[in-house]
Enzyme design. Structure first.
Site, PDB file in Angstrom:
ATOM      1  CD  GLU A  23      18.379   8.971   1.677  1.00  0.00           C
ATOM      2  OE1 GLU A  23      19.001   8.810   0.541  1.00  0.00           O
ATOM      3  OE2 GLU A  23      17.804   8.104   2.149  1.00  0.00           O
ATOM      4  CE  LYS A 158       8.750   3.593  -0.859  1.00  0.00           C
ATOM      5  NZ  LYS A 158       9.949   4.209  -0.586  1.00  0.00           N
TER       6      LYS A 158
HETATM    7  N1  PSU Z   1      13.852   3.972  -0.181  1.00  0.00           N
HETATM    8  C1  PSU Z   1      13.104   5.001  -0.649  1.00  0.00           C
HETATM    9  N2  PSU Z   1      13.471   6.211  -1.093  1.00  0.00           N
HETATM   10  C2  PSU Z   1      14.846   6.208  -1.246  1.00  0.00           C
HETATM   11  C3  PSU Z   1      15.640   5.031  -1.026  1.00  0.00           C
HETATM   12  C4  PSU Z   1      15.102   3.891  -0.456  1.00  0.00           C
HETATM   13  O1  PSU Z   1      11.778   4.843   0.010  1.00  0.00           O
HETATM   14  O2  PSU Z   1      15.071   7.085  -1.803  1.00  0.00           O
HETATM   15  C5  PSU Z   1      17.105   4.979  -1.312  1.00  0.00           C
HETATM   16  C6  PSU Z   1      18.020   5.446   0.000  1.00  0.00           C
HETATM   17  O3  PSU Z   1      18.943   6.297  -0.375  1.00  0.00           O
HETATM   18  C7  PSU Z   1      18.333   3.943   0.241  1.00  0.00           C
HETATM   19  C8  PSU Z   1      18.663   3.498  -1.142  1.00  0.00           C
HETATM   20  O4  PSU Z   1      19.654   3.993   1.196  1.00  0.00           O
HETATM   21  O5  PSU Z   1      17.734   4.028  -2.046  1.00  0.00           O
HETATM   22  C9  PSU Z   1      18.789   1.995  -1.085  1.00  0.00           C
HETATM   23  O6  PSU Z   1      19.125   1.625  -2.226  1.00  0.00           O
HETATM   24  P1  PSU Z   1      19.678  -0.148  -2.310  1.00  0.00           P
HETATM   25  O7  PSU Z   1      18.446  -0.811  -2.388  1.00  0.00           O
HETATM   26  O8  PSU Z   1      20.122   0.084  -4.194  1.00  0.00           O
HETATM   27  O9  PSU Z   1      20.688  -0.239  -1.448  1.00  0.00           O
END
Ligand code: PSU
Ligand code: MN
Length: 307
Positions: A23, A158
């Site tokens: 990603e 996390k």
């Molecule tokens: N969690 C992490 N690092 C990240 C992300 C999530 O520890 O970089 C990023 C990933 O790209 C994930 C996105 O798909 O955040 C999720 O964001 P949201 O909660 O806004 O959907």
């Protein structure tokens, strides 16, 4: 139509060789420049060393890209949060506007599936946020795992998220959660969140067989594979929990909401840990890249051998 598959990735797929999707939100929004670019390139290198072809995924000038050049990775890394964090809902608007988008896990899965890539490595996936009963903040990553046929290797969930609710949501959506060599879900910076996984597997071959069975039977959707951070790079649970509490506190007092919250919390955790969480994050992503490359290899071998 809308997808550009790089020559290297297209050749690998045509010849039935393993490929691994990566990603780009982790590059633009997950880590600071230049460590983000160095890490993205090191992750690609790890995938190559383990016998697969890396396909970093993003949207550039409105084109869905599977496989970026080092220059394109540098460009996205430099853009940082100026690149639009793009999930499923954002894709049509970035494409029609011929814009640049850094893809989340959800958007990366969509583009990987279109390109024909079945295995994807990242650090952390989105999930059900703490307080979601009030805010309804549930990452679109979970819906994508419910419907798109891509296996996602991550380092667990996390504790900025509600781990228990995230697992409940995945169960409802029919997404298997697998521990790679462990009985409990890892907690990203720590090896054990205390929550059991649905299935433990101890080898890439064992996991590949389950993926093949799932998709051969037409049971659509993804699989979440959790691979724990190496012991020597992990944080003591109490220490990281305190840091995350402080980060959550700051997000709440500044009323951060929506798609900004995950990047905000990640940035605060780096700050409050004196940069050590960034080092841990890099190590666990490299570790996931290796497992994903092995898994992709095992899966392509299994598919080639099947009637
Ligand atoms: N969690 C992490 N690092 C990240 C992300 C999530 O520890 O970089 C990023 C990933 O790209 C994930 C996105 O798909 O955040 C999720 O964001 P949201 O909660 O806004 O959907
Ligand atoms: Mn959200």
């Amino acid at each position: 139509m809308y997808v550009d598959i790089s020559k290297e990735v297209a050749e690998a797929l045509l010849q039935g060789r393993p490929a691994v999707a990566l990603e780009s939100t982790i590059i633009s929004h997950g880590m600071p420049y230049p460590r983000n670019v160095e890490t993205a390139l090191a992750v690609e290198e790890t995938i190559r060393r383990n016998g697969a072809v890396p396909a970093t995924i993003a949207i550039l000038k409105g084109r869905l890209k599977a496989g970026l050049t080092p220059e394109e990775i540098e460009y996205l890394g430099k853009q940082g949060i100026k690149a639009t964090k793009s999930s499923r809902r954002d894709i049509p608007f970035i494409v029609a506007g011929k814009g640049d988008g850094a893809t989340t896990v959800a958007a990366t899965m969509i583009i990987a599936a279109r390109a024909g890539i079945k295995v994807f490595a990242t650090g952390g996936v989105g999930g059900v946020h703490r307080g979601a009963a009030e805010t309804f903040d549930i990452s679109a990553d979970l819906q994508e795992l419910a419907k798109t046929d891509v296996a996602v290797v991550c380092a667990g969930v996390k504790s900025i998220l509600d781990i228990g609710l995230t697992l409940e949501y995945l169960e409802t959506m029919g997404v298997p959660v697998v521990g790679f060599g462990v009985p409990n879900l890892p907690g990203f910076y720590t090896r054990d969140s205390g929550f059991p996984v649905d299935f433990r597997v101890d080898s890439a071959e064992e996991l590949a067989a389950a993926l093949k069975a799932k998709w051969d039977m037409g049971l659509s959707g993804g699989v979440l594979i959790a691979n724990p951070i190496p012991e020597e790079d992990s944080f003591p649970k109490e220490e990281i929990d305190r840091i995350i509490q402080d980060a959550l506190q700051e997000a709440s007092s500044r009323r951060i909401k929506g798609k900004g919250i995950t990047p905000f919390l990640l940035d605060k955790i780096v700050q409050f840990s004196g940069g050590r969480s960034l080092e841990a994050n890099i190590k666990l992503v490299l570790n996931n890249a290796k497992v994903a490359a092995e898994l992709s290899g095992a899966y392509t071998r299994l598919k080639a051998g099947s009637p």
